[in-house]
Design an enzyme around this catalytic site. Structure first.
Site, PDB file in Angstrom:
ATOM      1  CE  LYS A  49      -3.669  -2.508   2.393  1.00 38.91           C
ATOM      2  NZ  LYS A  49      -4.284  -2.857   3.690  1.00 38.91           N
ATOM      3  CD  GLN A  93      -3.062  -4.271   6.959  1.00 39.49           C
ATOM      4  OE1 GLN A  93      -2.975  -3.282   6.236  1.00 39.49           O
ATOM      5  NE2 GLN A  93      -3.718  -5.356   6.608  1.00 39.49           N
ATOM      6  CG  ASP A 116      -9.248   0.243   5.475  1.00 37.83           C
ATOM      7  OD1 ASP A 116      -8.941  -0.108   4.315  1.00 37.83           O
ATOM      8  OD2 ASP A 116      -8.573  -0.050   6.481  1.00 37.83           O
TER       9      ASP A 116
END
Ligand code: NAP
Length: 287
Positions: A49, A93, A116
């Site tokens: 990412k 994460q 997200d």
């Protein structure tokens, strides 16, 4: 003839287009990564990412935290980033250590920086079909893959295997919207479904988001079905480790009209959508 939907190529075009838009900006979108502990898969995801940020010109900041960090210390860091004007997106994460509540973490992130798309406000907006939130990256990436392959879902029967909050559930909510290219008829199946095969065999589009290597075989499919493989499973054979999907590609591929490969299908699109969401967040703050 089966057509491969090349997520790697489509994602690369999205990244290039983002790069050229970001180059023209005077200030840059910023994305903060928070990673707790030493899980190698999580580190690999964050690395990919971050690479995406670098390629597109998104400013990124990483916070690698000790496995034993307290929940409060983590929430304090998120609050600090919520207020940081250089940061437009915050990604924590997953998975988190057991002593930290994932729900609390997600709800502490400002919904306007929740790139997200996991915050209840954004989940609600996705369900309502509102465009001013953030769609969760994996389902959003699947929509964009289907669009890029010019697959109109109107009236198609989509069967989704898996009902997780990050993939299955939001994907169904997005595909059922009364909007051009969507308007699908959606069936969810899961571990408690009776006669899973029967449901899958009725699918015009079958989405596999299960987390079991090679779960979907030829016997699940109606001839000509479109198959979207979300799975990322590490398998080891003859001392070699590789990533495979939830679909047994070799078994099914000559029976479908379209299929996404693993790797190189949904995975790269998830990252591309994260970068797009960060850019969108930046634009929304500039308004
Ligand atoms: P998850 O939270 O573990 O959910 C798995 C779902 O599959 C659950 O709904 C579960 O049913 C269902 N399931 C499990 N075993 C089943 C069975 N035997 N028959 C029918 N349904 C079954 O997983 P997830 O987070 O959605 O991820 C799914 C897969 O996608 C994983 O391989 C993950 O690594 C991958 N993934 C990929 C990306 C990407 O970017 N490509 C992103 C996210 C996830 P119950 O609800 O009844 O337990």
């Amino acid at each position: 003839m089966t057509e491969l939907i090349d997520g790697k190529q489509i994602a690369s075009e999205i990244r290039l287009s983002l790069k050229s838009k970001i180059e023209k900006l005077t200030s840059k979108p910023g994305l903060a990564f928070i990673l707790i502990g030493n899980d190698p898969a999580s580190h690999a995801y964050v690395k990919m990412k971050k690479k995406g940020c670098l390629e597109t010109g998104i400013h990124s900041e990483s916070f690698f935290l000790d496995q034993n960090i307290t929940e409060q210390e983590l929430l304090d860091l998120i609050q600090k980033l919520n207020k940081d004007p250089k940061i437009h997106g915050i990604l924590v994460q997953q998975p988190l250590p057991n002593h930290i509540s994932s729900k609390k973490v997600i709800e502490t992130i400002n919904a306007k920086k929740d790139v997200d798309g996991f915050h209840p406000i954004n989940v609600g907006k996705a369900l309502l079909g509102e465009e001013d939130g953030f769609f969760p990256c994996t389902p959003f990436g699947i929509l964009r893959l289907l669009k890029a392959a010019n697959i109109d879902l109107t009236g198609k029967h989509v069967v989704i295997i898996g009902r997780s909050n990050i993939v299955g559930k939001p994907l169904g909510a997005m595909l059922i919207q009364k909007k051009p290219f969507l308007n699908a008829t959606v069936t969810y199946v899961h571990s408690k479904t009776k006669d899973l095969h029967m449901h899958c065999k009725m699918a015009d589009v079958l989405v596999a988001a299960i987390g079991i290597a090679h779960f979907v075989k030829k016997s699940f499919l109606k001839p000509g079905a479109i198959v979207i493989d979300v799975g990322i499973n590490r398998v080891t054979s003859e001392e070699k480790s590789r990533i495979v999907g939830d679909v047994d590609f070799d078994d099914v591929h000559d029976m479908c009209s379209y299929i996404t490969p693993v790797p190189g299908g949904v995975g790269p699109m998830t990252i591309a959508m994260l970068l797009e969401n960060t850019y969108k967040s930046f634009l929304m703050t500039c308004d």
